[in-house]
Scaffold this motif. Structure first.
Motif, PDB file in Angstrom:
ATOM      1  N   SER A  32      -7.572   9.145  -7.765  1.00 22.99           N
ATOM      2  CA  SER A  32      -6.947  10.326  -8.345  1.00 22.99           C
ATOM      3  C   SER A  32      -7.206  11.531  -7.447  1.00 22.99           C
ATOM      4  O   SER A  32      -8.053  11.480  -6.539  1.00 22.99           O
ATOM      5  CB  SER A  32      -7.533  10.607  -9.730  1.00 22.99           C
ATOM      6  N   VAL A  33      -6.501  12.603  -7.727  1.00 19.86           N
ATOM      7  CA  VAL A  33      -6.722  13.857  -7.017  1.00 19.86           C
ATOM      8  C   VAL A  33      -8.150  14.347  -7.257  1.00 19.86           C
ATOM      9  O   VAL A  33      -8.789  14.898  -6.358  1.00 19.86           O
ATOM     10  CB  VAL A  33      -5.679  14.909  -7.462  1.00 19.86           C
ATOM     11  N   GLN A  34      -8.672  14.121  -8.441  1.00 23.25           N
ATOM     12  CA  GLN A  34     -10.044  14.525  -8.746  1.00 23.25           C
ATOM     13  C   GLN A  34     -11.041  13.797  -7.845  1.00 23.25           C
ATOM     14  O   GLN A  34     -12.020  14.396  -7.395  1.00 23.25           O
ATOM     15  CB  GLN A  34     -10.380  14.244 -10.227  1.00 23.25           C
ATOM     16  N   ASP A  35     -10.778  12.517  -7.572  1.00 17.05           N
ATOM     17  CA  ASP A  35     -11.648  11.766  -6.660  1.00 17.05           C
ATOM     18  C   ASP A  35     -11.603  12.351  -5.259  1.00 17.05           C
ATOM     19  O   ASP A  35     -12.633  12.468  -4.587  1.00 17.05           O
ATOM     20  CB  ASP A  35     -11.249  10.297  -6.608  1.00 17.05           C
ATOM     21  N   VAL A  36     -10.408  12.710  -4.795  1.00 17.91           N
ATOM     22  CA  VAL A  36     -10.275  13.313  -3.461  1.00 17.91           C
ATOM     23  C   VAL A  36     -11.075  14.616  -3.413  1.00 17.91           C
ATOM     24  O   VAL A  36     -11.811  14.870  -2.454  1.00 17.91           O
ATOM     25  CB  VAL A  36      -8.798  13.555  -3.098  1.00 17.91           C
ATOM     26  N   TRP A  61      -1.502  13.306   4.006  1.00 21.39           N
ATOM     27  CA  TRP A  61      -1.187  12.297   2.988  1.00 21.39           C
ATOM     28  C   TRP A  61      -0.283  11.248   3.603  1.00 21.39           C
ATOM     29  O   TRP A  61       0.856  11.549   3.965  1.00 21.39           O
ATOM     30  CB  TRP A  61      -0.489  12.940   1.790  1.00 21.39           C
ATOM     31  N   ARG A  62      -0.754  10.036   3.692  1.00 21.78           N
ATOM     32  CA  ARG A  62       0.039   8.949   4.269  1.00 21.78           C
ATOM     33  C   ARG A  62       0.503   8.019   3.153  1.00 21.78           C
ATOM     34  O   ARG A  62      -0.274   7.646   2.289  1.00 21.78           O
ATOM     35  CB  ARG A  62      -0.776   8.182   5.295  1.00 21.78           C
ATOM     36  N   GLY A  63       1.776   7.680   3.177  1.00 17.20           N
ATOM     37  CA  GLY A  63       2.304   6.769   2.168  1.00 17.20           C
ATOM     38  C   GLY A  63       2.575   7.445   0.832  1.00 17.20           C
ATOM     39  O   GLY A  63       2.600   6.792  -0.192  1.00 17.20           O
ATOM     40  N   GLY A  64       2.767   8.741   0.837  1.00 15.73           N
ATOM     41  CA  GLY A  64       3.046   9.489  -0.374  1.00 15.73           C
ATOM     42  C   GLY A  64       2.042  10.593  -0.599  1.00 15.73           C
ATOM     43  O   GLY A  64       0.918  10.516  -0.135  1.00 15.73           O
ATOM     44  N   HIS A  67       0.627  12.830  -5.703  1.00 14.73           N
ATOM     45  CA  HIS A  67       1.024  12.266  -7.005  1.00 14.73           C
ATOM     46  C   HIS A  67       1.347  10.780  -6.921  1.00 14.73           C
ATOM     47  O   HIS A  67       1.784  10.191  -7.899  1.00 14.73           O
ATOM     48  CB  HIS A  67       2.207  13.049  -7.563  1.00 14.73           C
ATOM     49  N   VAL A  68       1.099  10.165  -5.756  1.00 19.62           N
ATOM     50  CA  VAL A  68       1.401   8.742  -5.559  1.00 19.62           C
ATOM     51  C   VAL A  68       0.106   7.943  -5.564  1.00 19.62           C
ATOM     52  O   VAL A  68      -0.719   8.098  -4.671  1.00 19.62           O
ATOM     53  CB  VAL A  68       2.165   8.532  -4.226  1.00 19.62           C
TER      54      VAL A  68
END
Length: 71
Positions: A32-36, A61-64, A67-68
């Motif tokens: 998730s974005v929170q993990d990042v 961001w690779r591969g999306g 939000h991917v």
């Protein structure tokens, strides 16, 4: 990766995890974005939050985008 993007988020794997590389070192997988945000905080930017992750030009961001989370 551009030199001005020290954070790379790889495409999602079959489990929805995305490898996170900061300054050339793989730190783990985010789900998730929170993990990042947590990885970036641990790497030395403690005030970096989820909105910073979504807006930051430091992240490749690779591969999306942020939000991917599925392949």
């Amino acid at each position: 990766m551009a030199d001005d993007q020290p954070v790379v988020i790889y495409p999602p794997d079959e489990d929805g995890g995305r490898r996170v590389r900061i300054d050339g070192t793989i730190l783990g997988r985010a789900y998730s974005v929170q993990d990042v945000a947590a990885f970036i905080q641990t790497a030395g930017l403690p005030s970096f939050d989820e909105m910073d992750v979504v807006r930051s030009t430091l992240i490749d961001w690779r591969g999306g985008g942020p939000h991917v989370w599925s392949p």
